[in-house]
Motif scaffolding. Structure first.
Motif, PDB file in Angstrom:
ATOM      1  N   THR A  98       0.834  -1.206   0.142  1.00 23.28           N
ATOM      2  CA  THR A  98       0.165   0.034  -0.108  1.00 23.28           C
ATOM      3  C   THR A  98       0.942   1.199   0.136  1.00 23.28           C
ATOM      4  O   THR A  98       0.368   2.304  -0.846  1.00 23.28           O
ATOM      5  CB  THR A  98      -0.934  -0.114   1.289  1.00 23.28           C
TER       6      THR A  98
ATOM      7  N   ASN B 276      -8.633  -5.226 -11.347  1.00 16.34           N
ATOM      8  CA  ASN B 276      -8.520  -4.549 -12.534  1.00 16.34           C
ATOM      9  C   ASN B 276      -8.545  -5.344 -13.773  1.00 16.34           C
ATOM     10  O   ASN B 276      -7.532  -6.164 -13.908  1.00 16.34           O
ATOM     11  CB  ASN B 276      -7.033  -3.940 -12.385  1.00 16.34           C
TER      12      ASN B 276
ATOM     13  N   ARG C 146      -5.362  -7.529  -5.628  1.00 19.28           N
ATOM     14  CA  ARG C 146      -5.203  -6.265  -6.263  1.00 19.28           C
ATOM     15  C   ARG C 146      -5.223  -6.532  -7.670  1.00 19.28           C
ATOM     16  O   ARG C 146      -5.476  -5.312  -8.502  1.00 19.28           O
ATOM     17  CB  ARG C 146      -3.947  -5.308  -5.710  1.00 19.28           C
ATOM     18  N   SER C 147      -4.702  -7.583  -8.307  1.00 20.08           N
ATOM     19  CA  SER C 147      -4.690  -7.548  -9.680  1.00 20.08           C
ATOM     20  C   SER C 147      -6.167  -8.078 -10.270  1.00 20.08           C
ATOM     21  O   SER C 147      -6.526  -7.450 -11.220  1.00 20.08           O
ATOM     22  CB  SER C 147      -3.641  -8.811 -10.070  1.00 20.08           C
TER      23      SER C 147
ATOM     24  N   ILE D  58     -10.378  -7.209  -4.105  1.00 20.52           N
ATOM     25  CA  ILE D  58     -10.666  -6.910  -2.571  1.00 20.52           C
ATOM     26  C   ILE D  58     -11.864  -6.434  -2.425  1.00 20.52           C
ATOM     27  O   ILE D  58     -12.267  -6.695  -1.274  1.00 20.52           O
ATOM     28  CB  ILE D  58      -9.605  -5.573  -2.713  1.00 20.52           C
TER      29      ILE D  58
END
Length: 366
Positions: free
Chosen positions: A60, A117, A113-114, A141
């Motif tokens: 982060t 997207n 986190r991938s 997430i």
């Protein structure tokens, strides 16, 4: 649109995996001794079938430990040679995929986190075209089932059939005992929509705290998950990432031995007969509930018409607060939880408001 995935079960991935798989190892590869020592220790459990470690760590904040990079794959291969365990790591872009393939990594996974997207997922999918490597995809997430399914579809359409999902929980602004709220209903719905996809649970990321990992692990098994991904570190107190959620290998081995594996079906005839009786009772009750909910919503529409004709607002907060209190009191007396009833009443109220709004916006025929 109904998902249509073409996948191969984990036991047929050619890696010596069973129908139930435990994947374990450190959150991050930190040095060769740490990786190899942890691998040898977790391999003492007959349930651990795959060694995991993060090589690239999406963090982060900048200036945090972001992984050792490619050299970590050499350490993982040294651990594989020492234990015979297949190795797995996370990839977050096409370059990561290429480096992992060069080092013969056995399983790749996409992090939360991938998955969130689609551009990132598609980049990884394009890098996987023409490759026969198992891939597992963590949930995004945020609690968006369609994003999760979409990521699985993109990887599958690249030709990857050795495909599975990882349930690692979902971010929440509410304060809960979990690092990431399990929201079991989402992986359950994934199983319903995509029954061919096997799901592994990640208790480490759900818990964020090693003390509740065993509880979550057993819950996942009871929910018919096909495996667990649990972080383990030879010295978790000095781990460079996620120290609080990593088990010592001895604790991991002991916990794995205590897990109660269950089967989705039983061959016991008496069990099947009694189960069918219970299910028939539930079917009848569900039909009655649906019929009564339909009657309730019809009355809501009549209330909407009456409010419209008398220029009264739809929402009347005092009335609704009174309804909630009385319903919760009754539910508590009958052994129903406040959490369940609050969710149920909120859904019923939302639909009632929608029906009344439609009536309010309709043209009155004289």
């Amino acid at each position: 649109m109904q998902p249509n995935l073409n996948t191969v079960p984990m036991k047929d991935w050619g890696l010596g995996l069973d129908e139930f798989v435990v994947i374990s190892g450190p959150c991050s590869a930190e040095n060769e001794d740490q990786v190899v020592s942890t691998a040898k220790a977790v391999a003492k459990s007959d349930k651990v079938k795959v060694l995991r470690a993060g090589i690239w760590k999406p963090r982060t904040r900048p200036n945090s430990f972001e992984g050792v990079g490619e050299v970590g794959l050499e350490w993982l291969n040294a651990a594989k040679e020492a234990t015979g365990l297949p190795i797995a790591t996370e990839v977050a872009n096409a370059q990561h995929v290429e480096v992992c393939l060069k080092h013969n990594v056995d399983i790749l996974w996409l992090g939360a986190r991938s998955t969130v997207n689609p551009f990132t997922v598609q980049e990884i999918a394009d890098a996987l075209k023409g490759v026969d490597v198992p891939v597992i995809v963590k949930n995004p997430i945020n609690p968006d089932l369609q994003l999760w399914i979409g990521a699985l579809e993109r990887i599958n359409q690249a030709g990857i059939t050795k495909l599975a999902a990882i349930h690692r929980g979902f971010s929440s602004f509410e304060k809960t005992p979990f690092r990431n709220v399990p929201m079991w209903e989402i992986p359950i719905e994934l199983k319903r929509l995509c029954p061919e996809i096997e799901i592994i649970c990640d208790p480490s990321h759900i818990a964020g705290n090693r003390d509740i990992i065993p509880f979550i692990a057993q819950k996942a098994i009871d929910m018919d998950m096909h495996g667990l991904m649990i972080e383990s570190h030879i010295q978790p107190s000095i781990a460079l990432s996620d120290a609080q959620q990593q088990l010592k290998p001895a604790a991991l081995v002991a916990m794995a031995a205590e897990l109660k594996l269950r089967q989705p079906e039983s061959t016991n005839k008496e069990f099947k007969n009694l189960l069918e009786e219970f299910r028939s009772e539930i079917d009848e009750l569900d039909e009655t509930l649906i019929q009564q909910l339909s009657v309730r919503m019809n009355i809501s529409e009549k209330i909407g018409e009456y409010k419209r004709d008398n220029d009264v607002t739809i929402l009347q907060v005092n009335r609704w607060n009174d309804v909630i209190k009385r319903r919760l009191d009754m539910a508590k007396a009958l052994g129903l939880s406040d959490t369940f009833m609050n969710k149920f009443l909120a859904i019923v109220h939302e639909e009632s408001i929608r029906r009344q709004t439609d009536v309010m916006n309709s043209t009155v025929v004289k």
